[in-house]
Design a protein around this motif. Structure first.
Motif, PDB file in Angstrom:
ATOM      1  N   GLN A  99     -12.074  -7.645  -8.318  1.00 54.63           N
ATOM      2  CA  GLN A  99     -12.763  -8.740  -7.637  1.00 54.63           C
ATOM      3  C   GLN A  99     -14.277  -8.581  -7.749  1.00 54.63           C
ATOM      4  O   GLN A  99     -15.017  -9.566  -7.871  1.00 54.63           O
ATOM      5  N   GLY A 100     -14.737  -7.336  -7.724  1.00 53.13           N
ATOM      6  CA  GLY A 100     -16.163  -7.080  -7.891  1.00 53.13           C
ATOM      7  C   GLY A 100     -16.675  -7.577  -9.228  1.00 53.13           C
ATOM      8  O   GLY A 100     -17.752  -8.193  -9.313  1.00 53.13           O
ATOM      9  N   TYR A 101     -15.918  -7.306 -10.284  1.00 52.91           N
ATOM     10  CA  TYR A 101     -16.318  -7.792 -11.612  1.00 52.91           C
ATOM     11  C   TYR A 101     -16.360  -9.322 -11.638  1.00 52.91           C
ATOM     12  O   TYR A 101     -17.279  -9.913 -12.217  1.00 52.91           O
ATOM     13  N   VAL A 102     -15.385  -9.964 -11.019  1.00 50.83           N
ATOM     14  CA  VAL A 102     -15.359 -11.435 -10.982  1.00 50.83           C
ATOM     15  C   VAL A 102     -16.579 -11.961 -10.232  1.00 50.83           C
ATOM     16  O   VAL A 102     -17.280 -12.867 -10.705  1.00 50.83           O
ATOM     17  N   ASP A 103     -16.850 -11.397  -9.062  1.00 50.35           N
ATOM     18  CA  ASP A 103     -17.962 -11.863  -8.227  1.00 50.35           C
ATOM     19  C   ASP A 103     -19.320 -11.632  -8.880  1.00 50.35           C
ATOM     20  O   ASP A 103     -20.296 -12.320  -8.557  1.00 50.35           O
ATOM     21  N   ASN A 104     -19.380 -10.644  -9.770  1.00 56.89           N
ATOM     22  CA  ASN A 104     -20.645 -10.323 -10.429  1.00 56.89           C
ATOM     23  C   ASN A 104     -20.707 -10.840 -11.869  1.00 56.89           C
ATOM     24  O   ASN A 104     -21.439 -10.306 -12.708  1.00 56.89           O
ATOM     25  N   ARG A 125      -3.637 -10.073  -3.565  1.00 55.24           N
ATOM     26  CA  ARG A 125      -5.079 -10.251  -3.751  1.00 55.24           C
ATOM     27  C   ARG A 125      -5.470 -10.061  -5.225  1.00 55.24           C
ATOM     28  O   ARG A 125      -6.400 -10.701  -5.708  1.00 55.24           O
ATOM     29  N   THR A 126      -4.744  -9.231  -5.940  1.00 57.11           N
ATOM     30  CA  THR A 126      -4.994  -9.050  -7.374  1.00 57.11           C
ATOM     31  C   THR A 126      -4.744 -10.352  -8.108  1.00 57.11           C
ATOM     32  O   THR A 126      -5.491 -10.731  -9.022  1.00 57.11           O
ATOM     33  N   PHE A 127      -3.675 -11.051  -7.699  1.00 59.06           N
ATOM     34  CA  PHE A 127      -3.313 -12.300  -8.366  1.00 59.06           C
ATOM     35  C   PHE A 127      -4.141 -13.486  -7.874  1.00 59.06           C
ATOM     36  O   PHE A 127      -3.931 -14.614  -8.315  1.00 59.06           O
ATOM     37  N   VAL A 128      -5.067 -13.233  -6.972  1.00 65.71           N
ATOM     38  CA  VAL A 128      -6.104 -14.212  -6.654  1.00 65.71           C
ATOM     39  C   VAL A 128      -7.304 -13.965  -7.576  1.00 65.71           C
ATOM     40  O   VAL A 128      -7.878 -14.898  -8.132  1.00 65.71           O
ATOM     41  N   ALA A 129      -7.667 -12.692  -7.750  1.00 69.02           N
ATOM     42  CA  ALA A 129      -8.839 -12.340  -8.556  1.00 69.02           C
ATOM     43  C   ALA A 129      -8.630 -12.609 -10.049  1.00 69.02           C
ATOM     44  O   ALA A 129      -9.516 -13.151 -10.720  1.00 69.02           O
TER      45      ALA A 129
END
Length: 375
Positions: A99-104, A125-129
């Motif tokens: 999720q950090g990689y996605v957000d950044n 939550r993994t399958f959301v990110a």
């Protein structure tokens, strides 16, 4: 809201749970105070140094909290370093980093990380990110990969992992398919949902608008009043008003869609959903339908405005042939301390160009008349 404290001021000993709470608080404040994230990063690192002193640094909960802090502060190299030092990263560890990689804006790295989870079972939550990463890469046209195929593969894995009944996963899949232009797939996921939130309805509506099916979006909006468990949110009203704007442009039935949009706006006001995005959508609708006096009136009553609000008004004056007013609005915008974006510049330059062309035509006409009356 979390309040930072130093436990050494109290007669108590910090344990792993205390450290996790403090690190999580720092991460939350880093997000809340974007311009001050460095301060909370330093606070978090100070807390982690105490974790080292208390032999809590190998605690997976503490390490996960530290990864999240680094990710929230944009320090993905440090986040990855903590992750790689972990003896047994669990699904939570993988997901926080992903999720950090996605957000950044590092979605390609997020998907590579997702592919590396072969020995760890992803959680909901993994399958959301992961689908969000896919959508992000498709929007930015990164690489030559077929992002739809990639998204379907992630969806299949979510089914295998028994995570497809989670409403957050389902909402993300609806949004992913919609943004990838696969509205039938998005509708299939939506129709199979046992319960739907306002996010579910809005994501599907937005998908129809983005894919040129605004009438379907408005039918969905009307059906939402009867079926949805929660009332529409501000974003739902923005989507519905945007659908009216698109249909007014497509069908040239300006009055019909203008009145429809006004009724939706009134509904938004009754639902106390008149935020800056709703009001900006209304200004845009009125401007696109040629009602500049009403657009200016709504704009003047806005408690809060952003660059998009101002640009909609400037573009409205340009589109409706009132080019003298457009530069005046740009000046007002500057006086209010709002920085123009590229769309504002284009609208302002178009207005100036039109005014110059009109001036040249007038000069030519005057010269021609004087030549005709010359002795």
């Amino acid at each position: 809201m979390f309040r930072f404290f130093r436990w050494k001021h109290f007669d108590c000993v910090a344990d792993a749970r205390t450290l996790v709470a403090a690190l999580t608080g720092c991460a939350a404040l880093a997000v809340e105070q974007r311009g001050n994230s460095r301060r909370w990063l330093e606070k978090g690192e100070e807390i982690y140094r105490q974790a080292l002193e208390k032999n809590c640094s190998d605690n997976s909960f503490v390490q996960n909290a530290l990864i999240e802090l680094y990710a929230r502060c944009g320090s993905m190299v440090k986040a990855r370093s903590v992750f790689e030092r972990m003896r047994r990263p669990d699904a939570v560890s993988w997901t926080i980093l992903l999720q950090g990689y996605v957000d950044n804006s590092e979605s390609a790295l997020a998907l590579r990380l997702f592919d590396g989870m072969s020995s760890t079972i992803p959680n909901a939550r993994t399958f959301v990110a992961a689908p969000t990463a896919c959508t992000s890469l498709a929007a930015s046209a990164v690489g030559s990969c077929n992002w739809l195929r990639r998204g379907k593969s992630i969806h299949s894995r979510a089914v295998t992992s028994s995570c497809c009944d989670n409403i957050f996963v389902q909402n993300t899949l609806v949004d992913m398919y919609a943004k990838l232009g696969e509205m039938q797939q998005a509708r299939d996921v939506f129709d199979k949902m046992s319960s739907r939130s306002v996010v579910s309805w809005t994501a599907l509506m937005q998908g129809y608008v983005d894919n040129g099916k605004s009438e379907v979006a408005l039918k969905l909006f009307e059906g939402m009043a009867e079926e949805a468990e929660a009332p529409p949110a501000a974003r739902t009203f923005v989507t519905a008003i945007t659908a009216c704007t698109a249909l007014a442009a497509e069908q040239k039935r300006l009055n019909h869609w203008l009145e429809k949009g006004k009724r939706i706006h009134l509904q938004a006001v009754r639902n106390r959903c008149w935020d800056v995005y709703v009001e900006t959508a209304v200004v845009n609708l009125l401007a696109k339908c040629g009602s500049m006096a009403e657009a200016q009136e709504v704009f003047d009553k806005m408690v809060k405005r952003n660059v998009v609000s101002w640009t909609c008004l400037v573009q409205g004056y340009v589109d409706n042939g009132k080019n003298k007013r457009a530069p005046e609005v740009v000046c007002e915008m500057d006086l209010n301390g709002v920085t123009m974006n590229s769309a504002t510049f284009v609208a302002a330059l178009t207005a100036c160009g039109s005014l110059m062309a009109a001036g040249e035509r007038k000069a030519e006409q005057e010269q021609w008349i004087s030549l005709q009356h010359a002795p």
